[in-house]
Scaffold this motif. Structure first.
Motif, mmCIF file in Angstrom:
data_model
loop_
_atom_site.group_PDB
_atom_site.id
_atom_site.type_symbol
_atom_site.label_atom_id
_atom_site.label_comp_id
_atom_site.label_asym_id
_atom_site.label_seq_id
_atom_site.Cartn_x
_atom_site.Cartn_y
_atom_site.Cartn_z
ATOM 1 N N ARG A 37 -36.151 0.869 88.698
ATOM 2 C CA ARG A 37 -35.740 -0.469 89.145
ATOM 3 C C ARG A 37 -34.857 -0.412 90.372
ATOM 4 N NH1 ARG A 37 -35.054 -1.076 83.554
ATOM 5 N NH2 ARG A 37 -36.979 -1.982 82.781
ATOM 6 N N ARG A 50 -31.150 2.547 77.593
ATOM 7 C CA ARG A 50 -30.715 1.283 78.178
ATOM 8 C C ARG A 50 -29.275 0.930 77.849
ATOM 9 N NH1 ARG A 50 -34.342 2.412 75.920
ATOM 10 N NH2 ARG A 50 -36.262 2.747 77.042
ATOM 11 N N ASP A 54 -41.983 -5.601 82.752
ATOM 12 C CA ASP A 54 -41.964 -4.164 83.062
ATOM 13 C C ASP A 54 -43.397 -3.638 83.116
ATOM 14 O OD1 ASP A 54 -40.926 -1.681 83.662
ATOM 15 O OD2 ASP A 54 -40.247 -1.212 81.636
#
Ligand SMILES: Nc1ncnc2c1ncn2[C@@H]1O[C@H](COP(=O)(O)OP(=O)(O)O)[C@@H](O)[C@H]1O
Ligand SMILES: [Mg+2]
Length: 385
Positions: A137, A181, A333
């Motif tokens: 990202r 995450r 995603d």
């Protein structure tokens, strides 16, 4: 300099036969090994010492005196002190010497530095080597840019914490477990600041990562991960297949939603902020009237990838979506490789894959079938990069 595709093409044109299907030992390696075994291809799992037992012991191929497979699907396990060592010169030579065709999974693109994958790893990759980076990202040329150019709906980006005017999800890595995450949600700038402080204090996130975080609209709706396959070996109109759909189980997020509201509110504050650690997957089908839109997104993704990253997507890929209140898919995603949840259909296949192939068809098996077809037709170079 990225390795030229022509170099990989030359490599496979003189590759030892029979080819061996390889995968890094984590993520979806069992599906890949199982698929290879079903299609009659030998396979090797590249494992990290200390994490090898699943492959070397529990799913290891055991053969009878006649050589026939009696149990298991992992034919060989090559162990490395660290996963990244599989890209060392000597290891590459061993991989090429055995004719290994490496199926990239997330473990491969996470544990081997992407610059090594792109510039040094001279082993054929069954898929799109140059697209592995779009998952990062923090890259400018990431999957959001590709999806946008494809006209595929993505969650609305929020420019900064002060602009939060709806429920958002903040995406950044975990402070300590870098591959996991440190996501959190917030519905206002105040909630953002309160959670930010709490999560920094408990060591879940860092302010450095937060500066580069993606803040996007939280899509209220169920998650559907669409596991597609694109074959360049058939006419374009027949190339796209939907093999299966998975959803994730995420550690205490799933624990939280299984509690009644009163008990959720009675939890200590720290336990009320969910962790998004992926711990498993389940299988789904989608309402049939939504399927056509899903295929449209898949087709657009294929076309855009061929324009932006020639030769484009090859083989397995996954579009991770939330379906919004109107049942419209929003892609949050992308995996430009086999997804993380495809073990849901290993061995059994999935309703969609099976409907196409009139028998059990998993992602792993479909990849092996593609390799077998390409080998038979002398077209291996078209499915690797
Ligand atoms: N925009 C969004 N709206 C709602 N849920 C989301 C959104 N983005 C991500 N999620 C949730 O967070 C999870 C992980 O998101 P993802 O972007 O796939 O991160 P990663 O690939 O790092 O795991 C998803 O499975 C989903 O449950
Ligand atoms: Mg994801």
């Amino acid at each position: 300099m990225p390795i030229a595709r022509a170099e990989i093409e030359r490599l496979v044109s003189s590759y030892p036969t029979p080819a061996v299907v390889g995968a890094v030992g984590s993520h979806s390696a069992i599906d890949i090994a199982d698929g290879a075994a079903t299609e009659g291809l030998a396979n090797v799992v590249l494992a990290q010492r200390g994490r090898e037992a699943t492959y070397a012991r529990y799913f290891r191929t055991l053969r009878g005196p006649d050589g026939a497979r009696r149990r298991g699907c992992v034919d060989e396990v090559w162990e490395y002190a660290k996963f990244a060592d599989l890209a060392d010169g000597a290891s590459q030579e061993r991989l090429r010497g055995r004719g290994v065709l490496l199926v990239p999974n997330r473990a491969f693109s996470s544990y081997v530095p992407l610059v090594t994958v792109e510039e040094e790893f001279r082993v054929p990759v069954v898929g799109s080597r140059s697209m592995l980076r779009i998952e990062e990202r923090t890259e400018r040329d990431n999957y959001y840019a590709l999806l946008e150019s494809a006209g595929i709906p993505t969650p609305r980006a929020i420019p900064g914490p002060d602009a939060i005017d709806r429920l958002v999800i903040v995406k950044l890595p975990h402070a300590a477990r870098r591959l996991e995450r440190g996501f959190f949600t917030a519905a206002s700038p105040e909630e953002f600041r309160a959670k930010r402080d709490a999560l920094i204090a408990r060591g879940t996130i860092t302010s450095d990562d937060l500066a580069h975080a993606r803040i996007e609209e939280y899509v209220l709706g169920p998650v559907f991960n669409f596991n597609f396959f694109f074959s360049p070996l058939v006419p374009r109109a027949e190339g796209l297949e939907l093999l299966g759909v998975d959803e994730r189980r995420e550690s205490n997020l799933d624990g939280l939603v299984r509690l009644p509201a009163e008990q959720q509110l009675a939890l200590p504050t720290a336990d009320r902020i969910p962790d998004y650690l992926v711990v498993g997957h389940g299988t789904l089908t989608v309402r049939e009237s939504i399927l056509e839109e899903i295929f449209r997104l898949g087709e657009r993704f294929v076309d855009a990838s061929r324009t932006r990253y020639p030769p484009g997507i090859l083989g397995a890929f996954c579009l991770q979506t939330c379906l919004d209140r109107n049942g419209s898919p929003i892609v949050f995603d992308v995996a430009a490789r086999i997804g993380g949840g495809t073990n849901i259909h290993l061995g059994l296949g999935h309703p969609y894959g099976n409907a196409l192939y009139r028998g059990p068809m998993s992602s792993g098996r479909r990849i092996a079938l593609e390799i077998r077809r390409a080998l038979a037709d002398g077209r291996l170079k078209e499915i690797v990069s």
